[in-house]
Enzyme design. Structure first.
Site, PDB file in Angstrom:
ATOM      1  N   GLN A   1      -5.176  -2.108   9.155  1.00 20.07           N
ATOM      2  CA  GLN A   1      -4.999  -3.427   8.553  1.00 20.07           C
ATOM      3  C   GLN A   1      -5.613  -4.505   9.452  1.00 20.07           C
ATOM      4  OE1 GLN A   1      -3.410  -3.881   5.421  1.00 20.07           O
ATOM      5  NE2 GLN A   1      -4.280  -5.923   5.640  1.00 20.07           N
TER       6      GLN A   1
ATOM      7  N   ASP B   1     -11.709   2.120   3.247  1.00 21.06           N
ATOM      8  CA  ASP B   1     -12.043   0.697   3.098  1.00 21.06           C
ATOM      9  C   ASP B   1     -13.554   0.519   2.923  1.00 21.06           C
ATOM     10  OD1 ASP B   1      -9.922  -1.064   3.029  1.00 21.06           O
ATOM     11  OD2 ASP B   1      -9.630  -1.055   5.207  1.00 21.06           O
TER      12      ASP B   1
ATOM     13  N   LYS C   1       0.839  -1.201   0.000  1.00 22.81           N
ATOM     14  CA  LYS C   1       0.000   0.000   0.000  1.00 22.81           C
ATOM     15  C   LYS C   1       0.876   1.254   0.000  1.00 22.81           C
ATOM     16  CE  LYS C   1      -3.821  -2.565   1.843  1.00 22.81           C
ATOM     17  NZ  LYS C   1      -4.464  -3.169   2.999  1.00 22.81           N
TER      18      LYS C   1
END
Ligand code: NDP
Length: 284
Positions: free
Chosen positions: A97, A120, A53
């Site tokens: 995460q 997200d 990322k």
């Protein structure tokens, strides 16, 4: 023989577009999209994802803010960090995460992220917005799958779509996105009575289970579009999907490989969401 859907190539073109638009945004407004990624603990797979990322951010011309925290971090400490990031104008997207260590309540953490920075799209507000079809962000993996389906030229409208898996991050939003495009959607899961029979009806089959080669050739309709979200290791430790690629490929019209299918799209869509968040913050 199926046409291969090249996720690597499609993801590269999405990332190129994002890079171009990010440069335009910087020129017009001085805003540089910023993504904060939080990793708690040292899960090796998560470390790789976080590294990828960061790389993608740099390539897109974004600012990347990494917060690597020890496994013993308390929930309170994590929530305080999120609060600071929520307030930080240089940060447009926040990603924590998953999975988190067991002593931290994942739901509380997701709910603490500002919905405007929730790239997200896991926050309940964003989940609700997706349900009613009025959203700023789509969850990255299902959004990536939609891009792959669009790349085939096959229209979802009126097609029988079967999604195998009903997780909050893949299966459920996936089914909603197919529904938004007028697919007739069936969602299967571990309690589905006859999975093979359900799958055989699919014009578009999306497997998001996490079981190597669960979807065999006898479960796939001739000419179906087959999208494999699964990421598993086979008995030799080789990366493989949920679909028995070798035997399903001759029956499908289009199919994604693993690796090189859905995987690269997830990060590309994360970059799209971060850019969107930066544009929203700049009131564009
Ligand atoms: P989860 O474990 O959260 O969900 C798996 C789903 O599969 C559940 O709904 C479960 O049903 C269902 N399931 C399990 N066994 C069966 C079975 N025998 N028959 C039918 N359904 C079954 O996984 P995720 O949704 O998070 O991920 C799914 C896969 O996608 C994993 O391999 C993951 O690594 C991969 N993935 C890949 C990404 C990418 O970028 N390529 C991103 C995210 C995930 P039930 O609800 O009844 O338990």
């Amino acid at each position: 023989m199926a046409k291969l859907i090249n996720g690597k190539e499609i993801a590269a073109s999405v990332r190129k577009r994002v890079r171009f638009e990010a440069a335009e945004l910087r020129e017009k407004t001085g805003v540089v999209p910023g993504l904060a990624v939080i990793l708690v603990g040292d899960d090796p797979a998560s470390k790789i994802y976080v590294g990828n990322k960061k790389k993608a951010c740099l390539e897109a011309g974004f600012n990347s803010f990494e917060h690597i925290l020890p496994a013993e971090t308390t929930q309170q400490e994590l929530l305080e960090l999120i609060e600071r990031l929520n307030e930080d104008p240089a940060v447009h997207g926040i990603l924590c995460q998953l999975p988190l260590p067991k002593h931290i309540d994942e739901r509380a953490v997701i709910a603490a992220i500002s919905p405007k920075k929730d790239v997200d799209a896991f926050h309940p507000v964003n989940v609700g917005k997706i349900m009613i079809g009025d959203y700023d962000f789509l969850p990255c993996t299902p959004a990536g799958v939609m891009e792959l389906i669009h790349s085939t030229g096959v229209s979802v409208g009126g097609k029988r779509c079967v999604v195998v898996g009903r997780s909050n991050i893949v299966g459920k939003p996936m089914s909603m996105l197919l529904l938004h495009e007028n697919g007739t959607v069936t969602v299967c899961h571990s309690k589905t009575a006859d999975l093979a029979d359900e799958c055989r009806r699919a014009d578009i089959l999306v497997a998001a289970v996490g079981k190597a080669k669960l979807i065999t050739a006898d479960m796939v309709k001739e000419g179906a579009v087959v999208i494999d979200v699964g990421m598993n290791r086979d008995s030799n430790g080789k990366l493989c999907g949920d679909v028995d690629f070798e035997n399903v490929e001759p029956k499908a019209s289009f199919i994604t490989p693993v690796p090189g299918g859905v995987g690269p799209m997830t990060i590309a869509m994360l970059m799209c969401n971060t850019l969107t968040a930066a544009k929203l913050a700049a009131k564009l």
